[in-house]
Design a protein around this motif. Structure first.
Motif, PDB file in Angstrom:
ATOM      1  N   PHE A  12       1.007  -1.084   0.008  1.00 39.58           N
ATOM      2  CA  PHE A  12       0.036   0.030   0.241  1.00 39.58           C
ATOM      3  C   PHE A  12       0.865   1.246   0.056  1.00 39.58           C
ATOM      4  O   PHE A  12       1.530   1.361   0.874  1.00 39.58           O
ATOM      5  CB  PHE A  12      -0.813  -0.097   1.225  1.00 39.58           C
ATOM      6  CG  PHE A  12      -1.952  -1.072   1.215  1.00 39.58           C
ATOM      7  CD1 PHE A  12      -3.113  -1.021   0.447  1.00 39.58           C
ATOM      8  CD2 PHE A  12      -1.720  -2.213   2.284  1.00 39.58           C
ATOM      9  CE1 PHE A  12      -3.815  -2.107   0.610  1.00 39.58           C
ATOM     10  CE2 PHE A  12      -2.448  -3.234   2.290  1.00 39.58           C
ATOM     11  CZ  PHE A  12      -3.761  -3.278   1.488  1.00 39.58           C
ATOM     12  N   TYR A  15       4.355   0.547   1.070  1.00 37.10           N
ATOM     13  CA  TYR A  15       4.516  -0.060   2.383  1.00 37.10           C
ATOM     14  C   TYR A  15       4.061  -1.582   2.258  1.00 37.10           C
ATOM     15  O   TYR A  15       2.843  -1.830   1.885  1.00 37.10           O
ATOM     16  CB  TYR A  15       3.667   0.308   3.509  1.00 37.10           C
ATOM     17  CG  TYR A  15       3.277  -0.186   4.770  1.00 37.10           C
ATOM     18  CD1 TYR A  15       4.260  -0.055   5.687  1.00 37.10           C
ATOM     19  CD2 TYR A  15       2.435  -1.030   4.968  1.00 37.10           C
ATOM     20  CE1 TYR A  15       4.391  -0.816   6.808  1.00 37.10           C
ATOM     21  CE2 TYR A  15       2.242  -1.690   6.112  1.00 37.10           C
ATOM     22  CZ  TYR A  15       3.050  -1.697   7.021  1.00 37.10           C
ATOM     23  OH  TYR A  15       3.144  -2.393   8.063  1.00 37.10           O
ATOM     24  N   ALA A  17       2.332  -4.619   3.106  1.00 41.63           N
ATOM     25  CA  ALA A  17       1.604  -5.351   4.155  1.00 41.63           C
ATOM     26  C   ALA A  17       1.670  -6.814   3.931  1.00 41.63           C
ATOM     27  O   ALA A  17       1.275  -7.393   4.992  1.00 41.63           O
ATOM     28  CB  ALA A  17       0.214  -4.956   3.784  1.00 41.63           C
ATOM     29  N   PRO A  36      -1.538 -11.040  15.400  1.00 39.23           N
ATOM     30  CA  PRO A  36      -1.784  -9.789  16.052  1.00 39.23           C
ATOM     31  C   PRO A  36      -2.365  -8.683  14.866  1.00 39.23           C
ATOM     32  O   PRO A  36      -2.349  -8.955  13.890  1.00 39.23           O
ATOM     33  CB  PRO A  36      -0.673  -9.331  16.881  1.00 39.23           C
ATOM     34  CG  PRO A  36       0.567 -10.000  15.958  1.00 39.23           C
ATOM     35  CD  PRO A  36      -0.045 -11.292  15.465  1.00 39.23           C
ATOM     36  N   SER A  37      -3.065  -7.697  15.564  1.00 37.75           N
ATOM     37  CA  SER A  37      -3.627  -6.586  14.769  1.00 37.75           C
ATOM     38  C   SER A  37      -2.293  -6.196  13.739  1.00 37.75           C
ATOM     39  O   SER A  37      -1.219  -5.761  14.301  1.00 37.75           O
ATOM     40  CB  SER A  37      -4.084  -5.698  15.899  1.00 37.75           C
ATOM     41  OG  SER A  37      -4.491  -4.551  14.860  1.00 37.75           O
ATOM     42  N   GLY A  38      -2.824  -6.113  12.404  1.00 44.10           N
ATOM     43  CA  GLY A  38      -1.745  -5.268  11.661  1.00 44.10           C
ATOM     44  C   GLY A  38      -0.783  -6.281  11.262  1.00 44.10           C
ATOM     45  O   GLY A  38       0.060  -6.153  10.225  1.00 44.10           O
ATOM     46  N   SER A  39      -1.081  -7.491  11.315  1.00 42.25           N
ATOM     47  CA  SER A  39      -0.280  -8.922  10.868  1.00 42.25           C
ATOM     48  C   SER A  39      -0.320  -9.102   9.194  1.00 42.25           C
ATOM     49  O   SER A  39       0.406  -9.613   8.608  1.00 42.25           O
ATOM     50  CB  SER A  39      -0.182  -9.771  11.632  1.00 42.25           C
ATOM     51  OG  SER A  39      -1.579 -10.394  11.833  1.00 42.25           O
ATOM     52  N   GLY A  40      -1.511  -8.554   8.843  1.00 40.16           N
ATOM     53  CA  GLY A  40      -1.969  -8.730   7.232  1.00 40.16           C
ATOM     54  C   GLY A  40      -3.029  -9.848   7.112  1.00 40.16           C
ATOM     55  O   GLY A  40      -3.307  -9.953   5.901  1.00 40.16           O
ATOM     56  N   LYS A  41      -3.787 -10.150   8.193  1.00 44.04           N
ATOM     57  CA  LYS A  41      -4.989 -11.077   8.035  1.00 44.04           C
ATOM     58  C   LYS A  41      -5.730 -10.362   6.924  1.00 44.04           C
ATOM     59  O   LYS A  41      -6.495 -11.375   6.196  1.00 44.04           O
ATOM     60  CB  LYS A  41      -5.347 -11.314   9.367  1.00 44.04           C
ATOM     61  CG  LYS A  41      -4.349 -12.063  10.448  1.00 44.04           C
ATOM     62  CD  LYS A  41      -4.958 -12.156  11.748  1.00 44.04           C
ATOM     63  CE  LYS A  41      -5.912 -11.006  12.538  1.00 44.04           C
ATOM     64  NZ  LYS A  41      -4.970  -9.726  12.824  1.00 44.04           N
ATOM     65  N   THR A  42      -6.332  -9.388   7.473  1.00 45.01           N
ATOM     66  CA  THR A  42      -7.428  -8.982   6.467  1.00 45.01           C
ATOM     67  C   THR A  42      -7.020  -8.553   5.056  1.00 45.01           C
ATOM     68  O   THR A  42      -7.664  -8.903   4.035  1.00 45.01           O
ATOM     69  CB  THR A  42      -8.103  -7.679   7.181  1.00 45.01           C
ATOM     70  OG1 THR A  42      -8.664  -7.929   8.522  1.00 45.01           O
ATOM     71  CG2 THR A  42      -9.098  -6.943   6.205  1.00 45.01           C
ATOM     72  N   THR A  43      -5.634  -8.237   5.039  1.00 47.88           N
ATOM     73  CA  THR A  43      -5.400  -7.838   3.718  1.00 47.88           C
ATOM     74  C   THR A  43      -5.303  -9.393   2.547  1.00 47.88           C
ATOM     75  O   THR A  43      -5.623  -9.284   1.573  1.00 47.88           O
ATOM     76  CB  THR A  43      -4.051  -7.440   3.845  1.00 47.88           C
ATOM     77  OG1 THR A  43      -3.895  -6.138   4.346  1.00 47.88           O
ATOM     78  CG2 THR A  43      -3.381  -7.013   2.233  1.00 47.88           C
TER      79      THR A  43
HETATM   80  P1  ADP Z   1      -4.894  -7.382  10.312  1.00 48.54           P
HETATM   81  O1  ADP Z   1      -6.168  -7.620   9.613  1.00 48.54           O
HETATM   82  O2  ADP Z   1      -3.970  -8.670  10.726  1.00 48.54           O
HETATM   83  O3  ADP Z   1      -5.078  -6.519  11.529  1.00 48.54           O
HETATM   84  P2  ADP Z   1      -4.520  -5.656   8.119  1.00 48.54           P
HETATM   85  O4  ADP Z   1      -4.242  -6.595   6.809  1.00 48.54           O
HETATM   86  O5  ADP Z   1      -5.756  -4.940   7.970  1.00 48.54           O
HETATM   87  O6  ADP Z   1      -4.135  -6.481   9.617  1.00 48.54           O
HETATM   88  O7  ADP Z   1      -3.149  -4.744   7.922  1.00 48.54           O
HETATM   89  C1  ADP Z   1      -1.832  -5.123   7.521  1.00 48.54           C
HETATM   90  C2  ADP Z   1      -0.858  -3.712   7.237  1.00 48.54           C
HETATM   91  O8  ADP Z   1      -1.451  -3.112   6.087  1.00 48.54           O
HETATM   92  C3  ADP Z   1      -1.278  -2.701   8.368  1.00 48.54           C
HETATM   93  O9  ADP Z   1      -0.023  -2.062   8.845  1.00 48.54           O
HETATM   94  C4  ADP Z   1      -2.282  -1.827   7.939  1.00 48.54           C
HETATM   95  O10 ADP Z   1      -2.208  -0.447   8.323  1.00 48.54           O
HETATM   96  C5  ADP Z   1      -1.868  -1.739   6.268  1.00 48.54           C
HETATM   97  N1  ADP Z   1      -2.921  -1.308   5.507  1.00 48.54           N
HETATM   98  C6  ADP Z   1      -3.965  -2.175   5.073  1.00 48.54           C
HETATM   99  N2  ADP Z   1      -5.075  -1.846   4.491  1.00 48.54           N
HETATM  100  C7  ADP Z   1      -4.566  -0.580   4.100  1.00 48.54           C
HETATM  101  C8  ADP Z   1      -4.695   0.319   3.109  1.00 48.54           C
HETATM  102  N3  ADP Z   1      -5.887   0.217   2.344  1.00 48.54           N
HETATM  103  N4  ADP Z   1      -4.139   1.354   2.715  1.00 48.54           N
HETATM  104  C9  ADP Z   1      -2.663   1.454   3.449  1.00 48.54           C
HETATM  105  N5  ADP Z   1      -2.332   0.705   4.383  1.00 48.54           N
HETATM  106  C10 ADP Z   1      -3.192  -0.455   4.626  1.00 48.54           C
END
Ligand code: ADP
Ligand code: MG
Length: 346
Positions: A12, A15, A17, A36-43
């Motif tokens: 992103f 950066y 992810a 943990p939060s921010g590890s990339g699961k949702t991505t």
């Molecule tokens: P999780 O679901 O494990 O908490 P995310 O997949 O949401 O983690 O996020 C992984 C990393 O990517 C985080 O550092 C987050 O800030 C970054 N990130 C996620 N989506 C975006 C986006 N749309 N734009 C910029 N950074 C993003």
């Protein structure tokens, strides 16, 4: 439908992810992404869905390269943490929504959509609620409806992003068991995102542990808990303590004490010894044991947890004892690990 994630990188604005993530999900499997939060699961989940596209790498659905395909073409069903039910629609209309917006050629007749919604309400054990509105349901019931809505389109894959995250602990636990039973009936290939280790370990066939955009380990609950592949997995899952040791010729020493444990093939040099509270026993004398001072004794449900400080740098180690044994422990104690894990330092 089996899914193959191949060397995915996702940036992103430069950066990263996700870094070089590869994962094979089996057909009919319920797999949890845990981290943990921010590890990339949702991505990772959004990339599988087609809501995001990789910077590099590919995603296969069976033999089919889905990397550039849309959400509709992939035919995935989702549920997110926050109830996304339409407030002004009945429960039946909510469940039928995905079918009712299909192009005319593939859209079932209205009566067929209603029949399908009733059938799904039976499946999620909320029969007869067709005509209710979301506000008349509890949070847990609404998430079950959200799941029925995701299932209505007969998805090839079910993607769940912390679906029970907004519910209280008791409801979460009930829904966890309920989802597992539902999955055993329907056998949808399912990817479940959670930051709750208990939820992941209890629910999933296999758990994918993630940290900082990378996969640390993929395995069953037993693999993850008993055979953690990395220091991160050991300390992220369950309770643990760590002390620095030196490995030399198959022997392990902590400061000047030779510990009575095997180096398990760990190379000579500095290493990290990881211990779990219930794998430590209190022994009578100091020979081959780790000696320390009792600092804190606290009751934790059926057991007692004792924190001791060991060595010159006063590392804290936690021991778990039956509540009766630990109650009056004080002063200097000697402990011996029954099980442990060594990782090379650095
Ligand atoms: P999780 O679901 O494990 O908490 P995310 O997949 O949401 O983690 O996020 C992984 C990393 O990517 C985080 O550092 C987050 O800030 C970054 N990130 C996620 N989506 C975006 C986006 N749309 N734009 C910029 N950074 C993003
Ligand atoms: Mg997330």
């Amino acid at each position: 439908m089996e899914i193959s994630v191949r060397s995915i990188r996702k940036e992103f604005d430069r950066y990263p992810a996700l870094h070089d993530v590869s994962l094979d999900i089996r057909s009919g499997e319920l797999i949890a992404l845990l981290g943990p939060s921010g590890s990339g699961k949702t991505t990772l989940l959004r990339l599988i869905a087609g809501l995001e596209f990789p910077t590099s790498g590919q995603i296969f659905f069976g033999m089919d390269d889905a990397s550039a395909k849309s959400v509709q073409e992939r035919n995935v069903g989702f549920v997110f943490q926050h109830y996304a039910l339409f407030k002004h629609m009945t429960i039946a209309e909510n469940i039928g929504f995905g079918l009712s917006v299909r192009p005319k050629a593939t859209r079932p007749a209205a009566a067929e959509i209603r029949r399908r919604a009733s059938e799904l309400l039976e499946l999620i054990q909320l029969p007869g609620l067709d005509k209710r509105f979301p506000r008349q349901l509890s949070g847990g019931q609404r998430q079950r409806v959200a799941l029925a809505r995701a299932l209505a389109i007969e998805p090839r894959v079910l993607l769940l992003d912390e679906p029970f995250g907004a519910l209280d602990a008791k409801v979460r636990k009930d829904l966890r068991r309920w989802l597992r039973e539902l999955h055993d009936k329907t056998k949808h290939t399912t990817v479940f995102v959670t930051h709750d280790q208990e939820e992941a370990l209890e629910l999933a066939d296999r758990v994918v542990v993630m940290s900082q955009g990378k996969i640390e380990q993929v395995g069953t609950a037993d693999d993850i808990y008993d055979r953690p592949a990395t220091p991160f997995v050991f300390s992220f899952i369950g309770e643990s303590s760590e002390i620095p040791v030196i490995v030399s010729g198959g022997r392990v020493s902590f400061e000047n004490t030779l510990l009575g444990i095997d180096a398990e093939g760990t190379a000579d040099g500095p290493a990290r010894l990881f211990l779990r509270p219930h794998d430590l026993e209190v022994v009578a004398n100091g020979g081959g044991a780790i000696s320390g001072e009792v600092m804190v004794v606290r009751r934790a449900g059926p057991v007692r947890l004792i924190e001791i400080e060991v060595g010159a740098a006063r590392h804290r180690i936690e021991i778990e004892l039956p509540a009766d044994d630990g109650e009056h422990l004080s002063g200097t104690v000697h402990v011996r690990p029954r099980r442990w894990r060594l990782f090379p330092a650095g």
